[in-house]
Design a protein around this motif. Structure first.
Motif, short mmCIF file in Angstrom:
data_model
loop_
_atom_site.label_atom_id
_atom_site.label_comp_id
_atom_site.label_asym_id
_atom_site.label_seq_id
_atom_site.Cartn_x
_atom_site.Cartn_y
_atom_site.Cartn_z
N ALA A 188 0.68 -1.21 0.08
CA ALA A 188 -0.05 -0.12 -0.04
C ALA A 188 0.91 1.26 -0.08
CB ALA A 188 -1.08 0.10 1.26
N THR A 189 2.04 1.40 0.71
CA THR A 189 2.71 2.57 0.83
C THR A 189 3.22 3.11 -0.53
OG1 THR A 189 4.54 1.06 1.59
CG2 THR A 189 3.36 2.11 3.44
N VAL A 190 3.48 1.72 -1.38
CA VAL A 190 4.11 2.28 -2.77
C VAL A 190 2.90 3.06 -3.69
CG1 VAL A 190 5.51 1.50 -4.84
CG2 VAL A 190 5.26 -0.05 -2.66
N LEU A 191 1.58 2.66 -3.23
CA LEU A 191 0.46 3.34 -4.18
C LEU A 191 0.37 4.76 -3.90
CD1 LEU A 191 -2.04 0.44 -3.68
CD2 LEU A 191 -0.55 0.85 -5.65
N CYS A 192 -0.35 5.54 -4.96
CA CYS A 192 -0.41 6.93 -4.64
C CYS A 192 -1.59 7.09 -3.68
CB CYS A 192 -0.92 7.36 -5.97
SG CYS A 192 -2.68 6.71 -6.56
N GLY A 193 -1.81 8.38 -3.21
CA GLY A 193 -2.72 8.61 -2.11
C GLY A 193 -4.21 8.08 -2.29
N GLU A 194 -4.50 8.37 -3.76
CA GLU A 194 -5.91 8.12 -4.10
C GLU A 194 -5.91 6.58 -3.94
OE1 GLU A 194 -9.58 9.33 -6.15
OE2 GLU A 194 -7.91 10.41 -5.09
N CYS A 195 -5.07 5.88 -4.45
CA CYS A 195 -5.16 4.41 -4.58
C CYS A 195 -5.36 3.91 -3.06
CB CYS A 195 -4.14 3.70 -5.18
SG CYS A 195 -4.50 3.71 -6.96
N GLN A 196 -4.62 4.45 -2.39
CA GLN A 196 -4.64 3.87 -0.76
C GLN A 196 -5.76 3.98 -0.27
OE1 GLN A 196 -1.37 5.69 1.65
NE2 GLN A 196 0.11 5.22 -0.06
N ALA A 197 -6.61 5.20 -0.71
CA ALA A 197 -8.14 5.47 -0.15
C ALA A 197 -8.86 4.35 -0.67
CB ALA A 197 -8.36 6.87 -0.53
N ARG A 198 -8.76 4.38 -2.22
CA ARG A 198 -9.49 3.37 -2.90
C ARG A 198 -9.45 1.93 -2.21
NH1 ARG A 198 -7.21 5.37 -8.35
NH2 ARG A 198 -8.86 6.78 -8.86
N LEU A 199 -8.24 1.67 -1.73
CA LEU A 199 -8.26 0.15 -1.36
C LEU A 199 -9.25 -0.30 -0.04
CD1 LEU A 199 -5.95 -1.94 -1.60
CD2 LEU A 199 -4.57 -0.92 0.22
N GLY A 200 -9.47 0.93 0.72
CA GLY A 200 -10.55 0.61 1.54
C GLY A 200 -12.07 0.71 1.05
N ARG A 201 -12.21 1.59 -0.02
CA ARG A 201 -13.50 1.96 -0.41
C ARG A 201 -13.81 1.14 -1.66
NH1 ARG A 201 -12.20 7.49 -1.37
NH2 ARG A 201 -12.48 6.95 -3.53
N ASN A 202 -13.03 1.23 -2.43
CA ASN A 202 -13.50 0.50 -3.89
C ASN A 202 -11.91 0.02 -4.68
OD1 ASN A 202 -14.70 -0.06 -6.19
ND2 ASN A 202 -15.58 1.90 -6.67
N PRO A 203 -11.67 -1.14 -4.09
CA PRO A 203 -10.38 -1.70 -4.52
C PRO A 203 -10.16 -2.04 -6.04
CG PRO A 203 -11.19 -2.86 -2.56
CD PRO A 203 -12.27 -2.18 -2.95
N LEU A 204 -11.17 -2.34 -6.40
CA LEU A 204 -11.10 -2.69 -8.10
C LEU A 204 -10.74 -1.23 -8.60
CD1 LEU A 204 -14.33 -4.35 -9.25
CD2 LEU A 204 -11.86 -5.24 -9.12
N ARG A 205 -11.09 -0.25 -8.34
CA ARG A 205 -10.64 1.01 -9.17
C ARG A 205 -8.95 1.10 -9.10
NH1 ARG A 205 -13.48 2.87 -12.74
NH2 ARG A 205 -12.50 4.88 -12.43
N VAL A 206 -8.33 0.73 -8.16
CA VAL A 206 -6.87 0.82 -8.36
C VAL A 206 -6.34 0.26 -9.50
CG1 VAL A 206 -4.80 -0.21 -7.13
CG2 VAL A 206 -6.61 0.53 -5.46
N LEU A 207 -7.02 -0.93 -10.24
CA LEU A 207 -6.49 -1.36 -11.31
C LEU A 207 -6.56 -0.20 -12.52
CD1 LEU A 207 -8.10 -4.94 -11.43
CD2 LEU A 207 -5.97 -4.35 -10.61
#
Ligand code: HAM
Length: 422
Positions: A188-207
């Protein structure tokens, strides 16, 4: 100070409308050849329709909607897409009793409060297609093939890539999301801030993230295709078999997730490399269960929307706008009176003609004929009226000949026929 258009909202100028008309005609013609019928929908709906239809956790519903309270206190929203409204109409007008699939298309402006950039606007236009009430994967393949036929009709198919995927049924997605989170969490720490937030909310969007730092992680993510149930897997296999049977090329892209929450099973996008970051020209997928969630019957559905601004951008400037066949140039008032009815007769025959009003000198008028792109100019002054013959000039060669004014309209209509045949 003069008032300007709202940011992200643009005028479509006369120099562009020729291309727009061509795109709209290609859409209409392609869709109708597959049996789709047009439905025209309102541009605003109850806010709740989009919250329920598109999904509370999507970017669209969370931060991009133009919502307002009307004077009666109802919360309304300018439609950010057409599918929810079209399904609302399907339910409201009892379309489910018709022979399935019910095939509908619609087109018009959509509104999303996004950051404007080339190819991305706050008011933009879509052509939107939905096939309702049929689960057969042959429908998925035909809908996709029709989308590509639309691009073919415009000569754009060679410049676009079709990507297809299956995101499975809701249960499959649950399994996959758990796997994805398990994979992403330690990094998670490597991901952008937006993706870190998505991880909890809507992880598919990370892709779907475009940030360069996130790409190495996304590239190695587990594939959703490994989490499909046997039924969803078989459905996708048959979609691909039918596409093969249709001779339609495609790439299977397991990382393709869409920005709306209603999809199940088949999803697809048409991408270009020519428009920078705004690379999606069209997108769609299956949404079985959505009609039911909106209070209707348990009818399945699949469809897509084409971003018309992006298609027009791809067509480029080369496209010729509409031009008149002829500029009629009266030199003086008497000639104007003689040529006015000629112009009208030509136009009534469906041929575009422009008329000068007798106030400008001949060289200026000929300049204008060139600017308009007219193939011919007709010149008549007092001398011509006296002999009953006008001068007909071919603008490209400068060749001139005399034509009786009495037969002028007929002559011009015949020339229009020849031009069209060239
Ligand atoms: P969408 O992917 O959100 O899907 O939008 C479809 C297309 O609309 C995009 O591929 C893009 O070309 C265009 N588009 C989206 N936002 C903008 C914008 N701000 N400016 C310019 N063009 C834009 C849908 O809307 C779904 N309703 C498609 C669908 C229909 N799925 C099933 N049926």
């Amino acid at each position: 100070m003069a008032i300007k258009a709202v940011r992200g909202v643009r005028d479509i100028l006369p120099s562009e409308t020729g291309r727009w008309q061509r795109v709209e005609a290609a859409a209409r013609q392609t869709f109708e050849s597959y049996g789709y019928r047009e439905i025209r929908l309102p541009v605003f709906e109850r806010t709740e329709l989009f919250a329920r239809g598109i999904g509370d956790e999507t970017d669209i519903v969370k931060k991009e909607m133009y919502s307002f309270e009307d004077r009666g206190g109802d919360s309304l929203t300018l439609r950010p897409e057409a599918t929810a409204g079209l399904l609302r109409a399907y339910i409201e007008h009892g379309f489910q009793v018709e022979a399935k699939p019910v095939r509908l298309y619609t087109a018009g402006p959509m509104f999303r409060y996004e950051r404007p950039q080339a190819g991305r606007y706050r008011q933009f236009h879509q052509a939107n297609v939905e096939a309702l009430g049929e689960t057969n994967p042959a429908v998925d393949a035909e809908v996709i093939a029709m989308l590509m036929d639309f691009f073919r009709a415009l000569g754009l198919h060679d410049r676009l890539a079709l990507h297809v995927n299956s995101i499975g049924d809701a249960a499959d997605r649950g399994v996959y999301i758990a796997r994805l989170v398990e994979y992403l969490r330690p990094q998670a720490t490597v991901l952008c801030g937006e993706c870190q937030a998505r991880l909890g909310r809507n992880p598919l969007r990370v892709l779907d993230c475009k940030v360069p730092d996130c790409q190495p992680v996304i590239e190695k993510a587990p594939s959703i295709l490994d989490s499909l149930s046997p039924e969803a897997g078989r459905h996708f296999e048959r979609v691909r078999e039918y596409l093969d049977a249709l001779g339609q090329a495609y790439a299977v892209t397991p990382r393709l997730v869409r920005g709306l929450d209603y999809y199940v099973r088949t999803t697809f996008e048409v991408l270009t490399t020519e428009l920078g970051a705004q690379n999606a020209v069209a997108g769609g997928g299956r949404y079985d269960g959505l009609i039911e969630r909106l209070g209707g019957p348990a009818d399945p559905g699949i469809g897509f929307a084409i971003g018309l601004e992006r298609v027009v951008l791809l067509l480029g400037d080369a496209e010729a706008g509409s031009r008149p066949l002829v500029l009629l140039i009266p030199l003086g008032e008497a000639a104007l009176r003689r040529l006015m009815p000629v112009a009208r007769a030509v136009r009534q025959a469906g041929v575009a003609a422009e008329l000068g009003y007798g106030g400008r000198k001949l060289p200026r008028e000929l300049e204008r004929a060139n600017k308009l792109g007219a193939a011919y100019a007709v010149i008549a002054g007092d001398n011509e009226l006296a002999t009953g013959e006008a001068v007909l000039r071919a603008m490209s060669s400068g060749e001139q000949r005399r034509v009786p004014i009495a037969g002028l309209a007929g002559e011009l209509i015949a020339l229009a026929g020849k031009e069209a045949a060239r």
